[in-house]
Design an enzyme around this catalytic site. Sequence first.
Site, mmCIF file in Angstrom:
data_model
loop_
_atom_site.group_PDB
_atom_site.id
_atom_site.type_symbol
_atom_site.label_atom_id
_atom_site.label_comp_id
_atom_site.label_asym_id
_atom_site.label_seq_id
_atom_site.Cartn_x
_atom_site.Cartn_y
_atom_site.Cartn_z
ATOM 1 N N GLU A 99 38.460 32.404 44.009
ATOM 2 C CA GLU A 99 39.776 32.960 43.689
ATOM 3 C C GLU A 99 39.772 34.467 43.958
ATOM 4 O O GLU A 99 38.732 35.126 43.862
ATOM 5 C CB GLU A 99 40.018 32.627 42.210
ATOM 6 C CG GLU A 99 41.310 32.870 41.548
ATOM 7 C CD GLU A 99 42.619 32.603 42.231
ATOM 8 O OE1 GLU A 99 42.770 32.994 43.396
ATOM 9 O OE2 GLU A 99 43.523 32.088 41.568
ATOM 10 N N ASP A 100 40.922 35.014 44.314
ATOM 11 C CA ASP A 100 40.978 36.458 44.569
ATOM 12 C C ASP A 100 40.925 37.262 43.269
ATOM 13 O O ASP A 100 40.144 38.190 43.136
ATOM 14 C CB ASP A 100 42.225 36.831 45.393
ATOM 15 C CG ASP A 100 43.535 36.322 44.782
ATOM 16 O OD1 ASP A 100 43.515 35.622 43.750
ATOM 17 O OD2 ASP A 100 44.602 36.627 45.358
ATOM 18 N N ASP A 103 44.154 36.916 36.424
ATOM 19 C CA ASP A 103 45.081 37.806 35.732
ATOM 20 C C ASP A 103 45.410 37.177 34.373
ATOM 21 O O ASP A 103 44.613 37.299 33.441
ATOM 22 C CB ASP A 103 46.299 37.954 36.656
ATOM 23 C CG ASP A 103 47.322 38.945 36.166
ATOM 24 O OD1 ASP A 103 46.945 39.901 35.475
ATOM 25 O OD2 ASP A 103 48.510 38.777 36.496
ATOM 26 N N THR A 107 46.844 30.272 36.428
ATOM 27 C CA THR A 107 46.591 29.566 37.686
ATOM 28 C C THR A 107 45.275 28.809 37.607
ATOM 29 O O THR A 107 45.200 27.614 37.912
ATOM 30 C CB THR A 107 46.535 30.562 38.866
ATOM 31 O OG1 THR A 107 47.744 31.313 38.881
ATOM 32 C CG2 THR A 107 46.351 29.840 40.189
ATOM 33 N N PHE A 152 48.373 46.605 39.230
ATOM 34 C CA PHE A 152 48.640 45.666 40.313
ATOM 35 C C PHE A 152 47.935 46.197 41.558
ATOM 36 O O PHE A 152 48.109 47.344 41.941
ATOM 37 C CB PHE A 152 50.141 45.502 40.561
ATOM 38 C CG PHE A 152 50.429 44.278 41.374
ATOM 39 C CD1 PHE A 152 50.510 43.034 40.763
ATOM 40 C CD2 PHE A 152 50.581 44.361 42.749
ATOM 41 C CE1 PHE A 152 50.738 41.892 41.515
ATOM 42 C CE2 PHE A 152 50.814 43.218 43.505
ATOM 43 C CZ PHE A 152 50.896 41.986 42.883
ATOM 44 N N ARG A 165 48.047 42.395 52.737
ATOM 45 C CA ARG A 165 46.847 41.547 52.651
ATOM 46 C C ARG A 165 45.720 42.065 53.554
ATOM 47 O O ARG A 165 44.545 41.928 53.232
ATOM 48 C CB ARG A 165 47.179 40.112 53.079
ATOM 49 C CG ARG A 165 48.017 39.345 52.072
ATOM 50 C CD ARG A 165 47.962 37.860 52.397
ATOM 51 N NE ARG A 165 49.041 37.112 51.764
ATOM 52 C CZ ARG A 165 49.003 36.651 50.516
ATOM 53 N NH1 ARG A 165 47.937 36.855 49.774
ATOM 54 N NH2 ARG A 165 50.017 35.986 50.022
HETATM 55 P P1 IMP Z 1 47.198 34.278 36.942
HETATM 56 O O1 IMP Z 1 47.642 32.874 36.995
HETATM 57 O O2 IMP Z 1 48.126 35.151 36.164
HETATM 58 O O3 IMP Z 1 45.761 34.467 36.530
HETATM 59 O O4 IMP Z 1 47.396 34.869 38.388
HETATM 60 C C1 IMP Z 1 46.520 34.623 39.375
HETATM 61 C C2 IMP Z 1 47.158 34.853 40.709
HETATM 62 O O5 IMP Z 1 48.180 35.870 40.666
HETATM 63 C C3 IMP Z 1 46.117 35.346 41.647
HETATM 64 O O6 IMP Z 1 45.529 34.289 42.331
HETATM 65 C C4 IMP Z 1 46.881 36.274 42.559
HETATM 66 O O7 IMP Z 1 47.367 35.526 43.657
HETATM 67 C C5 IMP Z 1 48.059 36.765 41.743
HETATM 68 N N1 IMP Z 1 47.805 38.128 41.225
HETATM 69 C C6 IMP Z 1 47.478 38.478 39.968
HETATM 70 N N2 IMP Z 1 47.295 39.801 39.842
HETATM 71 C C7 IMP Z 1 47.494 40.319 41.077
HETATM 72 C C8 IMP Z 1 47.421 41.664 41.617
HETATM 73 O O8 IMP Z 1 47.124 42.661 40.947
HETATM 74 N N3 IMP Z 1 47.688 41.768 42.956
HETATM 75 C C9 IMP Z 1 48.015 40.708 43.740
HETATM 76 N N4 IMP Z 1 48.073 39.442 43.282
HETATM 77 C C10 IMP Z 1 47.822 39.249 41.958
HETATM 78 MG MG MG Z 2 48.848 35.766 45.346
#
Ligand code: IMP
Ligand code: MG
Length: 176
Positions: A99-100, A103, A107, A152, A165
């Site tokens: 995963e990138d 947050d 997800t 962010f 990207r």
């Molecule tokens: P989560 O479900 O809130 O943990 O979000 C995860 C997904 O949100 C990651 O896989 C990213 O694609 C996107 N995301 C969360 N924070 C950032 C950020 O700071 N920059 C870009 N994408 C983000």
């Molecule tokens: Mg994303």
Amino acid sequence: MPNYAIDQILIDASQLHHRVRAMGQEITAAYAETDALVLVGILRGALYFLADLSRAIEVPVQIDLISVASYSGTESSGTVTLLKDLDDEIQGKDVLIVEDIIDTGRTLHALLDHLRGHRPRSLGVCALLDKPDRRITPVPVDYVGFTIPDHFVVGYGLDYDQSYRNLPHIARLKPA
Ligand code: IMP
Ligand code: MG
């Protein structure tokens, strides 16, 4: 929609390179006995990380890709939609989610549920970035590249509304 601009470089290309190589070595050691490690990359943000990490791993790997949508702009929508599922069966295999960034954790939580249903032998999580201050849903993370504060960020696969990207580094966005 607010206008955003690159603020500062948080992690430069050389730091990324060295950390990803070290993660590859750690994963190589952990999966030394494995004959079926499947890296499941999460599109689209994990593309660059997956490409570099997989080349830093010295045990045989297979690669599969999943696509989910949860974000619009800089706000998580809170609902996770599966846009593209696995192509191959993972039952009985060692699976590592790539995963990138983690947050809120929503997800990953949804993905772990989904992948567990396919009965892998093991299921691990590897994330390039972690923003623990933002966590809403606790999730287990086995490998983290960098823990960062609540900003962010974009680049090295991460986007803001599909832009930035291809930056070679991780940068912070600020409202222009
Ligand atoms: P989560 O479900 O809130 O943990 O979000 C995860 C997904 O949100 C990651 O896989 C990213 O694609 C996107 N995301 C969360 N924070 C950032 C950020 O700071 N920059 C870009 N994408 C983000
Ligand atoms: Mg994303």
